[in-house]
Design a protein around this motif. Structure first.
Motif, mmCIF file in Angstrom:
data_model
loop_
_atom_site.group_PDB
_atom_site.id
_atom_site.type_symbol
_atom_site.label_atom_id
_atom_site.label_comp_id
_atom_site.label_asym_id
_atom_site.label_seq_id
_atom_site.Cartn_x
_atom_site.Cartn_y
_atom_site.Cartn_z
ATOM 1 N N ALA A 62 116.237 -94.364 -50.917
ATOM 2 C CA ALA A 62 116.346 -95.103 -49.662
ATOM 3 C C ALA A 62 115.507 -94.378 -48.616
ATOM 4 C CB ALA A 62 117.798 -95.191 -49.212
ATOM 5 N N SER A 63 114.956 -95.138 -47.689
ATOM 6 C CA SER A 63 114.127 -94.558 -46.632
ATOM 7 C C SER A 63 114.848 -94.648 -45.297
ATOM 8 C CB SER A 63 112.779 -95.288 -46.544
ATOM 9 O OG SER A 63 112.977 -96.682 -46.382
ATOM 10 N N ASP A 64 114.622 -93.656 -44.434
ATOM 11 C CA ASP A 64 115.247 -93.664 -43.115
ATOM 12 C C ASP A 64 114.290 -93.083 -42.086
ATOM 13 O OD1 ASP A 64 115.699 -90.677 -42.749
ATOM 14 O OD2 ASP A 64 116.897 -90.976 -44.557
ATOM 15 N N THR A 65 114.619 -93.286 -40.839
ATOM 16 C CA THR A 65 113.840 -92.712 -39.741
ATOM 17 C C THR A 65 114.417 -91.354 -39.369
ATOM 18 O OG1 THR A 65 113.116 -94.820 -38.794
ATOM 19 C CG2 THR A 65 113.302 -92.957 -37.281
ATOM 20 N N ALA A 66 113.593 -90.310 -39.486
ATOM 21 C CA ALA A 66 114.003 -88.970 -39.053
ATOM 22 C C ALA A 66 112.750 -88.190 -38.662
ATOM 23 C CB ALA A 66 114.807 -88.249 -40.130
ATOM 24 N N ASN A 67 112.042 -87.601 -39.636
ATOM 25 C CA ASN A 67 110.797 -86.913 -39.283
ATOM 26 C C ASN A 67 109.707 -87.891 -38.864
ATOM 27 O OD1 ASN A 67 111.796 -84.374 -39.688
ATOM 28 N ND2 ASN A 67 110.956 -84.146 -41.738
ATOM 29 N N SER A 68 109.738 -89.083 -39.444
ATOM 30 C CA SER A 68 108.810 -90.145 -39.063
ATOM 31 C C SER A 68 109.560 -91.465 -39.174
ATOM 32 C CB SER A 68 107.568 -90.131 -39.965
ATOM 33 O OG SER A 68 106.612 -91.091 -39.532
ATOM 34 N N TRP A 69 108.855 -92.558 -38.911
ATOM 35 C CA TRP A 69 109.487 -93.874 -38.949
ATOM 36 C C TRP A 69 109.732 -94.341 -40.384
ATOM 37 C CZ3 TRP A 69 111.617 -95.612 -34.705
ATOM 38 C CH2 TRP A 69 111.064 -95.311 -33.451
ATOM 39 N N LEU A 207 129.476 -87.386 -50.836
ATOM 40 C CA LEU A 207 128.352 -87.416 -49.903
ATOM 41 C C LEU A 207 127.857 -85.990 -49.746
ATOM 42 C CD1 LEU A 207 126.518 -88.709 -47.678
ATOM 43 C CD2 LEU A 207 128.395 -88.283 -46.061
ATOM 44 N N VAL A 208 126.556 -85.778 -49.965
ATOM 45 C CA VAL A 208 125.955 -84.452 -49.808
ATOM 46 C C VAL A 208 124.822 -84.587 -48.803
ATOM 47 C CG1 VAL A 208 124.792 -82.535 -50.955
ATOM 48 C CG2 VAL A 208 126.510 -83.877 -52.205
ATOM 49 N N ILE A 209 124.877 -83.808 -47.732
ATOM 50 C CA ILE A 209 123.850 -83.937 -46.697
ATOM 51 C C ILE A 209 123.153 -82.616 -46.417
ATOM 52 C CG2 ILE A 209 125.305 -85.699 -45.609
ATOM 53 C CD1 ILE A 209 125.293 -83.704 -43.123
ATOM 54 N N MET A 210 121.894 -82.724 -45.995
ATOM 55 C CA MET A 210 121.190 -81.581 -45.443
ATOM 56 C C MET A 210 121.218 -81.743 -43.934
ATOM 57 S SD MET A 210 118.081 -80.485 -44.011
ATOM 58 C CE MET A 210 118.720 -79.045 -43.144
ATOM 59 N N GLY A 211 121.865 -80.794 -43.252
ATOM 60 C CA GLY A 211 122.017 -80.851 -41.801
ATOM 61 C C GLY A 211 123.429 -80.458 -41.426
ATOM 62 N N SER A 232 116.747 -76.881 -35.475
ATOM 63 C CA SER A 232 116.722 -78.223 -34.891
ATOM 64 C C SER A 232 117.423 -79.193 -35.831
ATOM 65 C CB SER A 232 115.275 -78.677 -34.659
ATOM 66 O OG SER A 232 114.637 -77.851 -33.720
ATOM 67 N N ASP A 233 118.581 -79.642 -35.447
ATOM 68 C CA ASP A 233 119.403 -80.474 -36.332
ATOM 69 C C ASP A 233 118.993 -81.940 -36.199
ATOM 70 O OD1 ASP A 233 121.279 -80.652 -38.296
ATOM 71 O OD2 ASP A 233 122.930 -79.857 -37.096
ATOM 72 N N ILE A 234 117.692 -82.196 -36.444
ATOM 73 C CA ILE A 234 117.134 -83.504 -36.133
ATOM 74 C C ILE A 234 117.739 -84.609 -36.991
ATOM 75 C CG2 ILE A 234 115.157 -83.388 -37.701
ATOM 76 C CD1 ILE A 234 115.118 -84.640 -34.042
ATOM 77 N N ASN A 235 118.144 -84.288 -38.215
ATOM 78 C CA ASN A 235 118.722 -85.320 -39.078
ATOM 79 C C ASN A 235 119.952 -85.958 -38.448
ATOM 80 O OD1 ASN A 235 116.762 -84.824 -40.967
ATOM 81 N ND2 ASN A 235 118.071 -83.677 -42.361
ATOM 82 N N LEU A 236 120.764 -85.163 -37.781
ATOM 83 C CA LEU A 236 121.948 -85.696 -37.120
ATOM 84 C C LEU A 236 121.609 -86.204 -35.724
ATOM 85 C CD1 LEU A 236 123.204 -84.082 -39.488
ATOM 86 C CD2 LEU A 236 125.130 -83.573 -37.973
#
Length: 377
Positions: A62-69, A207-211, A232-236
């Motif tokens: 799955a794709s999401d917006t975080a480091n880029s769109w 559920l396993v997350i990085m952040g 920088s907790d950008i994922n959250l």
């Protein structure tokens, strides 16, 4: 890498990890499936190679917006799968926009509370950097920057037959108790799935997350800009509201690879060793993996495959700050049970992993990557 300025504060409150309250539902078989949600990029294939190498059946990316769109990272997922003959794994596009946040809203928050060294997709648009091969930020979220596809621009496209969130819901109903949901980008798609189907979270395996960094503010203030960048907790922070929804949902177990994801770094010697076995992934890794950064996403993927990789962990209650007026907006806060507010839940917070085992998993996955021919056997 260890963080002496922060871990003593955390370790002073470590309790034995209690598994009883987080027992997994009894699965119908021993098969382990995963859906891997990430902000994919040129060298971002290592997590799904780790999963496949560990015997996990990856149902889809799955794709999401975080480091880029999201549209850009979805094409990176397709391209990196094509690079290693893994196009039998589908890519489902996720949400392009966070639930509430926008670049303008994010940058207004920074005006009051201070800039982040890494702003992800919400960094100001920079056409010069894009022309040099960087993924797009801000501006039109649907634009595609072809110069960033160092792995080769994909021939195929994401599977638009359904959304990432809907795919997650369908798969946990098909394989109840057997599907890990892995997230190393924003949690928007997972939050949407939670809201779409009240059974979604409870039917997943985990559920396993990085952040999810804890107690690193002094390190951010007294270290270098690069050291602050690691925290920088950008994922959250890209989607704090979605982070709260996902991390308070009733998954049988939630594992947080936060501070620990900063522990293990690649080295030049490691990359050279990986590259000694030639294949498309080892070559892409040796050319484009940035040695400035730790094995962030890889740590979370390895913990999903092998939880015994954790050598120091605890069970805590966790919440996400969703107050826009807070300097901690999008950051987590942890509690012991007696002091926890209502509406939050227990999670498994990993402090330390076996670095050698992690590096060995990364190396083996890269040197002997699975292909679609292997997956059909």
């Amino acid at each position: 890498m260890h963080w002496p300025t922060s871990l003593p504060l955390l370790c002073s409150t470590i309790l034995p990890f209690v598994t009883g309250s987080l027992a997994l539902p009894k699965a119908r078989s021993n098969k382990h499936y995963a859906i891997m949600d990430n902000d994919w990029y040129t060298a971002g294939f290592v997590p799904y190679l780790i999963a496949l190498d560990g015997g996990v059946d990856v149902l889809g990316l799955a794709s999401d917006t975080a480091n880029s769109w999201q549209p850009q990272v979805a094409l990176h997922a397709v391209a990196t799968l094509e690079a290693g003959n893994l196009s039998c794994i589908p890519v489902y596009p996720g949400a392009t926009w966070p639930l509430i946040n926008t670049p303008e809203r994010f940058q207004a928050w920074e005006t009051i509370h201070g800039k982040l060294p890494w702003e992800g997709a919400f960094a100001p648009e920079n056409k010069t950097l894009e022309a040099q091969g960087n993924d797009p930020t801000s501006g039109n979220p649907n634009r595609i920057v072809k110069e960033a596809f160092k792995e080769g621009y994909p021939k195929g496209k994401p599977d638009n037959s359904t959304s990432a969130a809907n795919f997650m819901v369908e798969m946990v109903h098909k394989y109840p108790g057997q599907v890990s949901i892995y997230s190393a980008g924003s949690l928007t798609n997972i939050a949407l799935a939670v809201r779409m189907d009240p059974q979604f979270a409870s039917l997943a395996k985990d559920l396993v997350i990085m952040g999810g960094y804890v107690d690193l503010n002094m390190l951010e203030a007294t270290g270098s800009i690069m050291l602050a960048d690691y925290q920088s907790d950008i994922n959250l922070m890209i989607d704090p509201e979605a982070s709260k929804i996902a991390l308070t949902a009733d998954f049988p177990e939630i594992t947080i690879a936060g501070n620990v994801a900063n522990q293990v770094f690649p080295t030049k010697e490691f990359v050279e060793e990986v590259a000694s076995v030639k294949n498309p992934y080892s070559e892409l890794f040796s050319k484009y993996y940035d040695l400035s950064f730790p094995f962030w996403d890889e740590t979370a993927a390895a913990l999903m495959v092998d939880p015994s990789l954790a050598t120091n962990q605890t069970s805590v209650y966790l919440d996400v700050d969703t107050s826009y007026g807070s300097p901690n907006y999008g950051n987590i806060h942890v509690y012991q049970k007696a002091l926890a507010p209502g509406g939050i839940r227990q999670v498994n917070y990993v402090f330390e992993v076996d670095a050698d085992k992690l590096k060995n998993r990364v190396k083996h996955a890269l040197q002997y990557p699975k292909t679609c021919a292997d997956l059909k056997k």
